[in-house]
Scaffold this active site. Sequence first.
Site, PDB file in Angstrom:
ATOM      1  N   LYS A 109      32.932  39.872  36.756  1.00 46.29           N
ATOM      2  CA  LYS A 109      34.393  39.914  36.638  1.00 46.29           C
ATOM      3  C   LYS A 109      35.018  38.895  37.591  1.00 46.29           C
ATOM      4  CE  LYS A 109      34.668  43.723  39.970  1.00 46.29           C
ATOM      5  NZ  LYS A 109      34.675  45.193  40.104  1.00 46.29           N
ATOM      6  N   TYR A 161      52.900  21.823  60.521  1.00 40.48           N
ATOM      7  CA  TYR A 161      54.171  22.537  60.383  1.00 40.48           C
ATOM      8  C   TYR A 161      54.416  23.467  61.568  1.00 40.48           C
ATOM      9  CZ  TYR A 161      54.715  21.076  55.517  1.00 40.48           C
ATOM     10  OH  TYR A 161      54.886  20.347  54.379  1.00 40.48           O
TER      11      TYR A 161
HETATM   12  C1  LIG Z   1      33.484  45.698  40.624  1.00 46.34           C
HETATM   13  C2  LIG Z   1      32.826  46.898  40.083  1.00 46.34           C
HETATM   14  C3  LIG Z   1      31.456  47.104  40.282  1.00 46.34           C
HETATM   15  C4  LIG Z   1      30.616  46.201  41.156  1.00 46.34           C
HETATM   16  O1  LIG Z   1      30.867  46.470  42.514  1.00 46.34           O
HETATM   17  P1  LIG Z   1      30.137  45.657  43.685  1.00 46.34           P
HETATM   18  O2  LIG Z   1      30.522  46.357  44.921  1.00 46.34           O
HETATM   19  O3  LIG Z   1      30.666  44.260  43.614  1.00 46.34           O
HETATM   20  O4  LIG Z   1      28.677  45.705  43.386  1.00 46.34           O
HETATM   21  C5  LIG Z   1      30.890  48.204  39.664  1.00 46.34           C
HETATM   22  N1  LIG Z   1      31.623  49.052  38.897  1.00 46.34           N
HETATM   23  C6  LIG Z   1      32.945  48.885  38.709  1.00 46.34           C
HETATM   24  C7  LIG Z   1      33.689  49.854  37.877  1.00 46.34           C
HETATM   25  C8  LIG Z   1      33.595  47.814  39.308  1.00 46.34           C
HETATM   26  O5  LIG Z   1      34.909  47.657  39.128  1.00 46.34           O
END
Ligand SMILES: *Cc1c(COP(=O)(O)O)cnc(C)c1O
Length: 397
Positions: free
Chosen positions: A51, A289
């Site tokens: 993701k 800045y």
């Molecule tokens: C992002 C996510 C994961 C993965 O989590 P990590 O800590 O990056 O391994 C697993 N399940 C769901 C529902 C998530 O949103």
Amino acid sequence: MTFTRPDWAEVSRGRLLHNYRWLRELAGLRDSPQRAGSPGTPSDELVAVVKANAYGHGRAGCASVLAGEGAGWFGVTSVEEAVSLRQVCPGARILAMSGLWHGEAEAVLARGITPAVWEPLHLELLVEAAQRRGSGAGTVPVHLEIDTGMSRQGVPPGELERRLEAFGAGSPLRLEAVMTHFHSAEDREATQAQMRVFAAAVEGIVGRGLRPEFLSAGSSASVLQQDTEDVTNLARRIGARRMVRVGLGLYGYAPSPARQGGAGLLPVLAWKSRVTSLREIEAGAVAGYDATFRAERRTRLALVPVGYADGLSRRLSNCGCMLVRGQRAAIAGRISMDQTMLDVTEIPGVAIGDEVVLIGEQGGESISAADLAQQTGTISYEVLCAIGARVPRVMVD
Ligand SMILES: *Cc1c(COP(=O)(O)O)cnc(C)c1O
């Protein structure tokens, strides 16, 4: 794609594969994905979470590498991300973990995307789209999420009974998995409390004659702590397979920096730039800045063409550093939108064109996303995801 501006992120194919193999082994999935599932032994699954553009590492590149290694399941957040991933992974299963929205059910069906569902709306949208397409009974797999205590997504246990009506005889929906998410995966007691709620929900589902193929729970932290036994036992009890969803670990970081040392994880991403300009300022002169940097002596400043618009936190102004010629150079003054200055007075020989490392290794020195997270009061997830879209990702080794 070519890029000319010296501001890029190198993504290591070898390190991504190393982390993937290591996490599979730690999760007890020693078989290569292709060989798993010999008759009689239900094989567990690892969902590679890509993701948010693979946590900033480039979704298409990372997913292709993992698919080449046999990864069968990918997790993304939205149907949009899933549709885009489908173009590079025609054969993989793609889990859209945050439900679906109006106008997305057609794509879910047409592209064979598997949504996590919990709202009545999700089920309605899918059933309507399936009816329009004339899909047969049980042809649309979904992962039903249970809210076991995180209160973010999922069916509250009290509403489960009603939600299961959507899976009655003749429904186009198939309950392929029951999933949940742990809010404090590193806290065994909190996770066990959530597991008790999950187990009760799963028993209720099985009691209604539904037979999910997977129980999906756990993330990087669960695997790194080897805390997946309860899910495995529950799955075995109902004749299901365990599914674990791993994101951050793939990219070489432990969710809690305290566990990074012991983990066999290698950071996958290196963020680099080059010195594009140099100047010397006299003692008493200011830089940047708001004139927050004032030279205490004759000072040599190097310009790096990366700023907060590239995702470099402005909180690192006057406190972060970057690597030049294998040494740490302090950030001098405020980070600008597109530029940052480094104090290189103590580093001999710095020249225009020298490589600058924002995240990664150079000489014997290194700066990690976890270091930047610690300095800016956040987590490595956010540091990595913040690296901007205008920073090209380049696959190396
Ligand atoms: C992002 C996510 C994961 C993965 O989590 P990590 O800590 O990056 O391994 C697993 N399940 C769901 C529902 C998530 O949103």
